[in-house]
Enzyme design. Structure first.
Site, PDB file in Angstrom:
ATOM      1  CD  GLU A 170       6.970 -21.224 125.820  1.00 26.07           C
ATOM      2  OE1 GLU A 170       6.054 -21.455 125.012  1.00 26.07           O
ATOM      3  OE2 GLU A 170       7.959 -20.500 125.558  1.00 26.07           O
ATOM      4  NE  ARG A 204       3.857 -13.198 114.399  1.00 26.65           N
ATOM      5  CZ  ARG A 204       4.221 -14.093 115.312  1.00 26.65           C
ATOM      6  NH1 ARG A 204       4.250 -13.767 116.596  1.00 26.65           N
ATOM      7  NH2 ARG A 204       4.556 -15.317 114.954  1.00 26.65           N
ATOM      8  NE  ARG A 213       5.128 -23.207 120.932  1.00 25.84           N
ATOM      9  CZ  ARG A 213       5.435 -22.241 120.073  1.00 25.84           C
ATOM     10  NH1 ARG A 213       6.439 -22.382 119.239  1.00 25.84           N
ATOM     11  NH2 ARG A 213       4.743 -21.124 120.055  1.00 25.84           N
ATOM     12  CG  ASN A 239      17.648 -11.774 129.355  1.00 25.52           C
ATOM     13  OD1 ASN A 239      18.349 -12.143 130.286  1.00 25.52           O
ATOM     14  ND2 ASN A 239      16.987 -12.627 128.575  1.00 25.52           N
ATOM     15  CB  VAL A 244      12.307  -8.327 125.349  1.00 26.47           C
ATOM     16  CG1 VAL A 244      12.313  -6.850 125.749  1.00 26.47           C
ATOM     17  CG2 VAL A 244      12.834  -8.486 123.924  1.00 26.47           C
ATOM     18  CG  HIS A 281       5.939 -14.684 126.050  1.00 28.84           C
ATOM     19  ND1 HIS A 281       6.373 -15.918 126.489  1.00 28.84           N
ATOM     20  CD2 HIS A 281       6.561 -14.487 124.860  1.00 28.84           C
ATOM     21  CE1 HIS A 281       7.205 -16.439 125.605  1.00 28.84           C
ATOM     22  NE2 HIS A 281       7.340 -15.579 124.613  1.00 28.84           N
ATOM     23  CG  HIS A 336       3.264 -16.402 123.352  1.00 26.20           C
ATOM     24  ND1 HIS A 336       3.372 -15.050 123.116  1.00 26.20           N
ATOM     25  CD2 HIS A 336       4.124 -17.002 122.486  1.00 26.20           C
ATOM     26  CE1 HIS A 336       4.241 -14.844 122.131  1.00 26.20           C
ATOM     27  NE2 HIS A 336       4.717 -16.014 121.740  1.00 26.20           N
ATOM     28  CG  ASN A 390       9.014 -25.217 119.796  1.00 22.67           C
ATOM     29  OD1 ASN A 390       8.337 -25.259 118.779  1.00 22.67           O
ATOM     30  ND2 ASN A 390       9.215 -24.099 120.468  1.00 22.67           N
TER      31      ASN A 390
END
Length: 414
Positions: free
Chosen positions: A395, A249, A98, A344, A341, A216, A188, A7
């Site tokens: 992934e 973002r 990827r 966890n 996030v 996600h 994603h 990736n």
């Protein structure tokens, strides 16, 4: 088959070495020999490697560009002292990459050839921050391993090609779509597909029976409505900027704001776009950081108002999308959390679920608190008609499996 998964980013490359084949895929017995990442490519790069036995090695190397980074990585992976069992470059049987944007032409993973490279390059204008680096990763690997080692491109956008027209088209003049392919592509996709597959495996549910909303949540965030194993709607759009509040973002905004901000702040449109991508989201609201762990500490321990506000907006936007996608699906079996996030932070999961009691979802807070550090499981209370789960995304494993399928001629999942 020994598969190297890459990736490639602007100054980083994440990697895994996975052993897989048809029998291993069928039995979920793929072996991850090592994984890690190379950061700060272009100078004294920082390299982190996690081995099969769980040990971690950190080192540095002067790596001037992506080609040097891939050369170093291939050399390390095939060094007898690496512990992979690979001792020559020929022991790497295939490479899976990827690739963020496949446009409308790439609807599934494909073997890389000259036509595919041209196609990825044609989509650079749709993903200028990602596709050029993905291409450099492919080209560097070709140089390092030679043309005889097959390479496969696995596209983030491919999973969302099942969106119906009413979900992927914007309400703008239709000729703009016909001329410029302006539409919702979603991103994603590899992660959402991985989450949906794993959810089916651990719950024993048939693909055709599953209706879930996947979240996600990391530095980049997206939601996806999945019915029967396919994506029917997703929050990211023409670019990854649309949708949920993310680390840097903005997510959904009024499009008229671009011209307004440009006029008021004396900025060009490209500068405004850069602000919305890299200076907004959690960072922009809090003025502190895009790291959710730090924001939670600031809000809980220091009572920082803007940190708390950033968290509130983040959770509210995610909860709003869950409600929208429950409507799009006509009800669902579960809301499934993944990403850094989502996997966890029990507090963020609980806060997103607050206010969803009307759907039949009730949180078991003890179970929720236990699901951190890569653990998977259900944290909705017994008897909840809408379940809540944590299912860590994988992934890289999915990329390795697709690579094997493409190279071997095995059918890709529908």
């Amino acid at each position: 088959m020994n598969i190297l998964v890459l990736n490639a980013g602007s100054a980083t490359v994440k990697f895994q070495v996975v052993v897989t084949d048809a029998d291993r895929i069928a039995g979920d017995q793929d072996v991850k020999l090592l994984r890690g990442q190379i950061e700060r490519i272009g100078g004294e790069a920082v390299i982190t490697i996690r081995n099969l036995d769980g040990s971690t090695r950190r080192t540095t190397a002067a790596l001037r560009d992506m080609r040097a980074a891939v050369d170093w990585l291939v050399g390390y992976v095939t060094d007898p002292e690496s512990g992979t069992g690979l001792t020559a470059r020929g022991d790497i049987h295939a490479v899976g990459h990827r690739v963020v944007h496949g446009g409308e032409q790439f609807r599934s993973s494909v073997r890389v050839d000259d036509a595919v490279l041209r196609g990825i390059e044609e989509n650079v204008e749709l993903a200028p921050l990602h596709n050029p680096h993905n291409l450099r990763g492919i080209e560097a690997t070709q140089r390092a391993l030679g043309a005889g080692v097959p390479q496969v491109a696995v596209f983030d956008t491919a999973f969302h090609h099942t969106l119906p027209e009413h979900a992927y088209l914007y309400a703008i003049p239709y000729p703009l779509y016909r001329r410029h392919k302006i539409r919702r592509y979603g991103f994603h996709g590899t992660s959402h597909r991985s989450i949906a597959y794993r959810f089916r495996k651990i719950t024993g549910r048939a693909r055709s029976d599953v209706r879930i909303v996947t979240l996600h949540l990391g530095n980049g965030c997206s939601a996806c409505a999945i019915r029967g194993g396919v994506s029917i709607d997703t929050s990211m759009g023409f670019t990854p900027l649309e949708g949920l509040v993310m680390g840097t973002r903005a997510g959904d905004i009024d499009a008229a704001l671009l011209d307004y901000i440009a006029a008021k702040e004396g900025l060009s449109m490209s500068q405004v776009e850069s602000m919305l991508n890299s200076q907004s989201g959690l960072l922009g609201i809090s003025g502190l950081t895009n790291d959710m762990r730090d924001l939670l500490a600031e809000a809980n321990e220091l009572q920082d108002r803007r940190a708390r506000l950033a968290i509130d907006i983040f959770c509210y936007r995610a909860r709003k999308y869950v409600g929208a996608y429950l409507a799009a699906l006509g009800g669902a079996d579960a809301v499934v959390f993944a990403g850094g996030v989502g996997e966890n932070s029990a507090e963020i999961r609980a806060r997103i679920c607050e206010g969803l009691e009307w759907t039949g979802l009730r949180v078991d807070h003890e179970a929720n608190a236990a699901l951190v550090g890569g653990r998977e499981g259900r944290f909705s209370a017994h008897g909840s008609s809408l379940e809540a789960w944590v299912v860590p995304t994988d992934e890289e494993l999915l990329i390795a499996r697709d690579t094997y399928r493409v190279v071997s001629g095995m059918a890709l999942p529908g």
